[in-house]
Design a protein around this motif. Sequence first.
Motif, short mmCIF file in Angstrom:
data_model
loop_
_atom_site.label_atom_id
_atom_site.label_comp_id
_atom_site.label_asym_id
_atom_site.label_seq_id
_atom_site.Cartn_x
_atom_site.Cartn_y
_atom_site.Cartn_z
N HIS A 188 11.83 24.59 25.09
CA HIS A 188 12.45 24.51 23.75
C HIS A 188 11.45 24.31 22.60
N THR A 189 10.16 24.40 22.84
CA THR A 189 9.20 24.13 21.77
C THR A 189 9.17 25.23 20.70
N ASP A 190 9.77 26.41 21.04
CA ASP A 190 9.83 27.48 20.03
C ASP A 190 10.56 27.01 18.77
N LYS A 191 11.49 26.09 18.92
CA LYS A 191 12.26 25.60 17.76
C LYS A 191 11.41 24.72 16.84
N LEU A 192 10.30 24.21 17.38
CA LEU A 192 9.53 23.23 16.60
C LEU A 192 8.82 23.84 15.41
N ARG A 193 8.26 25.04 15.59
CA ARG A 193 7.53 25.66 14.48
C ARG A 193 8.45 25.89 13.30
N ALA A 194 9.68 26.33 13.59
CA ALA A 194 10.65 26.55 12.51
C ALA A 194 11.02 25.24 11.83
N LEU A 195 11.09 24.17 12.61
CA LEU A 195 11.44 22.87 12.04
C LEU A 195 10.42 22.42 10.99
N PHE A 196 9.15 22.72 11.25
CA PHE A 196 8.09 22.22 10.37
C PHE A 196 7.73 23.20 9.25
N ALA A 197 8.04 24.50 9.43
CA ALA A 197 7.63 25.50 8.44
C ALA A 197 8.32 25.24 7.11
N GLY A 198 7.53 25.33 6.04
CA GLY A 198 8.13 25.28 4.71
C GLY A 198 8.51 23.91 4.20
N SER A 199 8.27 22.84 4.98
CA SER A 199 8.55 21.52 4.42
C SER A 199 7.40 20.56 4.66
N GLN A 204 0.86 -1.17 0.00
CA GLN A 204 0.00 0.00 0.00
C GLN A 204 0.90 1.22 0.00
N LEU A 205 0.69 2.07 -0.96
CA LEU A 205 1.45 3.30 -1.06
C LEU A 205 0.87 4.28 -0.04
N ILE A 206 1.69 4.80 0.86
CA ILE A 206 1.16 5.63 1.94
C ILE A 206 1.29 7.12 1.63
N ALA A 207 2.49 7.56 1.33
CA ALA A 207 2.72 8.99 1.13
C ALA A 207 3.98 9.19 0.29
N SER A 208 4.08 10.36 -0.33
CA SER A 208 5.23 10.61 -1.20
C SER A 208 5.75 12.04 -1.04
N ASN A 209 6.90 12.29 -1.65
CA ASN A 209 7.51 13.63 -1.66
C ASN A 209 7.68 14.21 -0.26
N ILE A 210 8.30 13.42 0.59
CA ILE A 210 8.47 13.78 1.99
C ILE A 210 9.84 14.45 2.19
N ASP A 211 9.86 15.63 2.82
CA ASP A 211 11.12 16.33 3.05
C ASP A 211 11.84 15.82 4.29
N GLN A 212 11.07 15.43 5.30
CA GLN A 212 11.72 14.95 6.52
C GLN A 212 10.74 14.10 7.34
N ALA A 213 11.32 13.15 8.06
CA ALA A 213 10.54 12.39 9.04
C ALA A 213 11.01 12.85 10.41
N VAL A 214 10.07 13.25 11.25
CA VAL A 214 10.41 13.63 12.61
C VAL A 214 10.06 12.43 13.50
N LEU A 215 11.10 11.82 14.06
CA LEU A 215 10.89 10.64 14.89
C LEU A 215 10.86 11.07 16.35
N VAL A 216 9.68 10.94 16.96
CA VAL A 216 9.54 11.34 18.37
C VAL A 216 10.02 10.19 19.25
N ILE A 217 10.88 10.54 20.20
CA ILE A 217 11.50 9.55 21.10
C ILE A 217 11.23 10.00 22.53
N SER A 218 11.02 9.04 23.42
CA SER A 218 10.96 9.38 24.84
C SER A 218 11.87 8.41 25.59
#
Length: 308
Positions: free
Chosen positions: A164-175, A83-97
């Motif tokens: 440090h969540t202020d950095k997150l919006r920049a990480l996701f913007a534009g991609s 099953q094709l899920i998604a394409s043209n992905i700029d980045q995967a953000v892997l959340v770790i705890s």
Amino acid sequence: MVKGLVIKSTGSWYTVRDAEGNTVACKIRGSYRIKGLRSTNPVAVGDRVEFSVLDDGSGIISHIEDRKNYIIRRASNLSREYQLIASNIDQAVLVISLVQPKTLMAFVDRFLVSAEAFRIPVVLLFNKLDLYGEEELIQMNSLVEIYENIGYQCLAVSLKSGLHTDKLRALFAGSTSVVSGNSGVGKSTLLNFLDPELNLKTSEVSSSHQSGQHTTTYAEMFLLPSGGYVIDTPGIKGFGTVDIEKNELFHFFPEIFKISAGCRFHNCLHLNEPGCAVIDAVISGEISESRYLSYLGLMSDMGDKYRK
Ligand code: GDP
Ligand code: ZN
């Protein structure tokens, strides 16, 4: 002919967004195949397509632009169809705890191997910083050093306290990003932070494991208020492994691949061969032991897979 971006798929209908931001429900004309891959669905969220609009306002997709990458999963455990899920992905953000729940580094390394194979850059996002004691902080710092040295960007935040969540919006913007991670690490919390209107349900971390679920899910793409897209892939933890051969697994561990140039034998598998530069680098500490153990673990799993 109009150009657009597929933002949602429900199997036979695709929601396509055009340059003006209008959405059109489209079907597909003809049959499309991905080279060398049997797929149950021809169009993926993230595809750039051309379509024509019919009198009733619906659209017919007539062309899919070449994909820069895509992720797939097996239609079912035993199936050879994907099953094709998604394409043209700029980045995967892997959340770790590192606590509640603890993400296993073997899981992280497996994820990184699939991402390398699919050519998707990964950002490691350590979450729940507010819950880390001294021990977890030491552990996190050493992991950050290991993964940054390999070339993976790392971020540490607390979505709960806002640290440090202020950095997150920049990480996701534009991609265009996908958010992954084992259950309970904070993926829904992260998506709600990026777009409060999503209002996704977050779940208490439960001790009962919910394995074995394999329902059909469809990806969906959200335009974030701060720009950029996030692809939500409900229920999908990894990218589904592409068929990697044992003798090329090390190509998907960038630091092992780099050092393997110095091995005595060109077909070295870095297990116990004489003159293996990789083993020397593990001994000297240049390659991390945990990464090498993940490599060995995957190698032995692959051995099982091919055993008759
Ligand atoms: P998901 O399964 O990955 O989507 O995880 P959720 O977003 O549903 O989060 C699981 C639980 O962890 C919820 O109870 C969240 O409130 C909680 N959580 C998320 N981020 C943090 C954090 O930074 N610190 C703490 N203490 N809890 C968090
Ligand atoms: Zn070697």
